[in-house]
Write a protein that holds these residues in place. Structure first.
Motif, PDB file in Angstrom:
ATOM      1  N   ARG A 168     -66.444   9.628 -20.525  1.00 44.10           N
ATOM      2  CA  ARG A 168     -65.874   8.380 -19.979  1.00 44.10           C
ATOM      3  C   ARG A 168     -66.052   7.233 -20.965  1.00 44.10           C
ATOM      4  O   ARG A 168     -65.136   6.436 -21.182  1.00 44.10           O
ATOM      5  CB  ARG A 168     -66.551   8.029 -18.646  1.00 44.10           C
ATOM      6  N   ALA A 169     -67.229   7.145 -21.569  1.00 43.15           N
ATOM      7  CA  ALA A 169     -67.494   6.072 -22.527  1.00 43.15           C
ATOM      8  C   ALA A 169     -66.566   6.159 -23.733  1.00 43.15           C
ATOM      9  O   ALA A 169     -66.255   5.139 -24.357  1.00 43.15           O
ATOM     10  CB  ALA A 169     -68.953   6.119 -22.974  1.00 43.15           C
ATOM     11  N   ALA A 170     -66.115   7.376 -24.045  1.00 40.88           N
ATOM     12  CA  ALA A 170     -65.189   7.582 -25.164  1.00 40.88           C
ATOM     13  C   ALA A 170     -63.726   7.451 -24.735  1.00 40.88           C
ATOM     14  O   ALA A 170     -62.831   7.634 -25.555  1.00 40.88           O
ATOM     15  CB  ALA A 170     -65.427   8.952 -25.788  1.00 40.88           C
ATOM     16  N   GLY A 171     -63.489   7.168 -23.458  1.00 33.81           N
ATOM     17  CA  GLY A 171     -62.128   6.989 -22.966  1.00 33.81           C
ATOM     18  C   GLY A 171     -61.374   8.276 -22.718  1.00 33.81           C
ATOM     19  O   GLY A 171     -60.135   8.280 -22.698  1.00 33.81           O
ATOM     20  N   VAL A 172     -62.089   9.365 -22.514  1.00 32.48           N
ATOM     21  CA  VAL A 172     -61.455  10.672 -22.290  1.00 32.48           C
ATOM     22  C   VAL A 172     -61.276  10.875 -20.789  1.00 32.48           C
ATOM     23  O   VAL A 172     -62.254  10.860 -20.041  1.00 32.48           O
ATOM     24  CB  VAL A 172     -62.315  11.811 -22.882  1.00 32.48           C
ATOM     25  N   ILE A 188     -75.725  21.285 -22.942  1.00 35.94           N
ATOM     26  CA  ILE A 188     -74.287  21.138 -22.737  1.00 35.94           C
ATOM     27  C   ILE A 188     -73.718  20.583 -24.026  1.00 35.94           C
ATOM     28  O   ILE A 188     -74.290  19.676 -24.636  1.00 35.94           O
ATOM     29  CB  ILE A 188     -73.965  20.236 -21.520  1.00 35.94           C
ATOM     30  N   ILE A 189     -72.618  21.177 -24.483  1.00 38.63           N
ATOM     31  CA  ILE A 189     -71.993  20.799 -25.740  1.00 38.63           C
ATOM     32  C   ILE A 189     -70.482  20.806 -25.537  1.00 38.63           C
ATOM     33  O   ILE A 189     -69.973  21.368 -24.574  1.00 38.63           O
ATOM     34  CB  ILE A 189     -72.373  21.761 -26.880  1.00 38.63           C
ATOM     35  N   GLY A 190     -69.773  20.204 -26.466  1.00 36.61           N
ATOM     36  CA  GLY A 190     -68.317  20.234 -26.358  1.00 36.61           C
ATOM     37  C   GLY A 190     -67.675  19.286 -27.338  1.00 36.61           C
ATOM     38  O   GLY A 190     -68.286  18.842 -28.316  1.00 36.61           O
ATOM     39  N   THR A 191     -66.438  18.955 -27.033  1.00 33.75           N
ATOM     40  CA  THR A 191     -65.662  18.054 -27.873  1.00 33.75           C
ATOM     41  C   THR A 191     -64.752  17.212 -26.999  1.00 33.75           C
ATOM     42  O   THR A 191     -64.344  17.648 -25.912  1.00 33.75           O
ATOM     43  CB  THR A 191     -64.822  18.839 -28.897  1.00 33.75           C
ATOM     44  N   ALA A 192     -64.438  16.030 -27.462  1.00 31.48           N
ATOM     45  CA  ALA A 192     -63.545  15.142 -26.725  1.00 31.48           C
ATOM     46  C   ALA A 192     -62.075  15.437 -26.994  1.00 31.48           C
ATOM     47  O   ALA A 192     -61.207  15.007 -26.240  1.00 31.48           O
ATOM     48  CB  ALA A 192     -63.842  13.682 -27.086  1.00 31.48           C
ATOM     49  N   PRO A 200     -71.929  16.508 -32.795  1.00 31.87           N
ATOM     50  CA  PRO A 200     -73.311  16.414 -32.312  1.00 31.87           C
ATOM     51  C   PRO A 200     -73.543  15.303 -31.296  1.00 31.87           C
ATOM     52  O   PRO A 200     -74.476  15.392 -30.487  1.00 31.87           O
ATOM     53  CB  PRO A 200     -74.116  16.182 -33.600  1.00 31.87           C
ATOM     54  N   ALA A 201     -72.708  14.264 -31.303  1.00 30.96           N
ATOM     55  CA  ALA A 201     -72.894  13.171 -30.347  1.00 30.96           C
ATOM     56  C   ALA A 201     -72.602  13.602 -28.916  1.00 30.96           C
ATOM     57  O   ALA A 201     -72.996  12.915 -27.967  1.00 30.96           O
ATOM     58  CB  ALA A 201     -72.019  11.979 -30.723  1.00 30.96           C
ATOM     59  N   LEU A 202     -71.908  14.744 -28.745  1.00 30.21           N
ATOM     60  CA  LEU A 202     -71.622  15.266 -27.408  1.00 30.21           C
ATOM     61  C   LEU A 202     -72.482  16.494 -27.108  1.00 30.21           C
ATOM     62  O   LEU A 202     -72.101  17.333 -26.292  1.00 30.21           O
ATOM     63  CB  LEU A 202     -70.139  15.610 -27.275  1.00 30.21           C
ATOM     64  N   GLY A 206     -61.324  15.632 -13.697  1.00 28.79           N
ATOM     65  CA  GLY A 206     -61.364  14.326 -14.321  1.00 28.79           C
ATOM     66  C   GLY A 206     -62.794  13.955 -14.676  1.00 28.79           C
ATOM     67  O   GLY A 206     -63.750  14.508 -14.130  1.00 28.79           O
ATOM     68  N   THR A 207     -62.935  12.997 -15.570  1.00 25.72           N
ATOM     69  CA  THR A 207     -64.273  12.571 -15.964  1.00 25.72           C
ATOM     70  C   THR A 207     -64.808  11.443 -15.084  1.00 25.72           C
ATOM     71  O   THR A 207     -65.985  11.083 -15.197  1.00 25.72           O
ATOM     72  CB  THR A 207     -64.273  12.096 -17.431  1.00 25.72           C
ATOM     73  N   ALA A 208     -63.987  10.912 -14.203  1.00 32.03           N
ATOM     74  CA  ALA A 208     -64.440   9.830 -13.323  1.00 32.03           C
ATOM     75  C   ALA A 208     -65.489  10.327 -12.355  1.00 32.03           C
ATOM     76  O   ALA A 208     -65.514  11.493 -11.972  1.00 32.03           O
ATOM     77  CB  ALA A 208     -63.256   9.238 -12.556  1.00 32.03           C
TER      78      ALA A 208
END
Length: 201
Positions: free
Chosen positions: A154-158, A69-73, A52-54, A197-199
């Motif tokens: 990005r905040a999660a380092g993905v 928008i939903i998903g998973t890291a 749920p955080a994403l 990329g997430t950048a």
């Protein structure tokens, strides 16, 4: 005026409805299935419960969801959690091996979430689904939702993310191209996998 905010449990039914109403390459898929709830039970519900955080909601001026928008890291982790924690909650509604045509295809996907683990995606561990009602499209909201989601990754380092889309959905392909996604693979004639990329680009 629309706003983007985190998902709240009270949004669940509205997001299920958006999934159904956009489930045929952006068109309403309600009439395509004997139980159209099968779509959000595969493509929406598990993300709202497991990650749920994403999950981010596009809401109109009345705070009514008109997109998300939903998903998973971490796709492999998500598939394991889906099988362990989500599938037992919905499997009885769609018995394995039941249905015909499109229903049967979706029921197979529901019971075998390993279809998400496609070759060539090891460098793209995250994935996403984005859906907007027609009334919310063409105003920059899709890009804003994507920016919000990428910032969370990005905040999660993905480092990278992927998505799957119907090969015939030319409007979606143009949208993803503009957002910097590129084609990774075509595991089936009707399916295109895209990644970026997430950048910030």
């Amino acid at each position: 005026m629309s706003t983007i905010r985190p998902y709240r449990p009270a949004d669940r039914d509205a997001l299920y409805d958006i999934c159904i109403r956009t489930g045929d390459s952006g068109r309403d898929a309600t009439a395509l299935y004997s139980d159209p709830r099968i779509l959000p039970d595969i493509f929406t519900g598990p993300y709202l419960e497991l990650d749920p955080a994403l999950a981010f909601v596009l809401a109109d001026a009345a705070d009514r969801p008109v997109g998300y928008i939903i998903g998973t890291a971490d796709t492999p982790r998500f598939v394991s959690a889906y099988r362990r924690d989500w599938l037992p909650k919905v499997a009885d509604r769609y018995p394995e091996g039941s249905g015909t045509g499109r229903d049967a295809e979706r029921i197979r996907e529901l019971h075998h979430p390993e279809w998400m683990l496609q070759d060539g995606l090891a460098d793209y561990p995250a994935h996403l689904h984005i859906d907007l009602l027609p009334e919310a499209q063409g105003r920059g909201a899709g890009r804003a939702l994507m920016d919000t989601y990428l910032a969370a990754l990005r905040a999660a380092g993905v480092p990278r993310v992927h998505l799957g889309m119907g090969a015939a959905n030319t409007a979606a392909r143009a949208f993803y191209d503009r957002l910097g996604f590129h084609e990774i693979a075509r595991p089936a004639p009707s399916l295109v996998l895209m990644g970026r990329g997430t950048a910030v680009t």
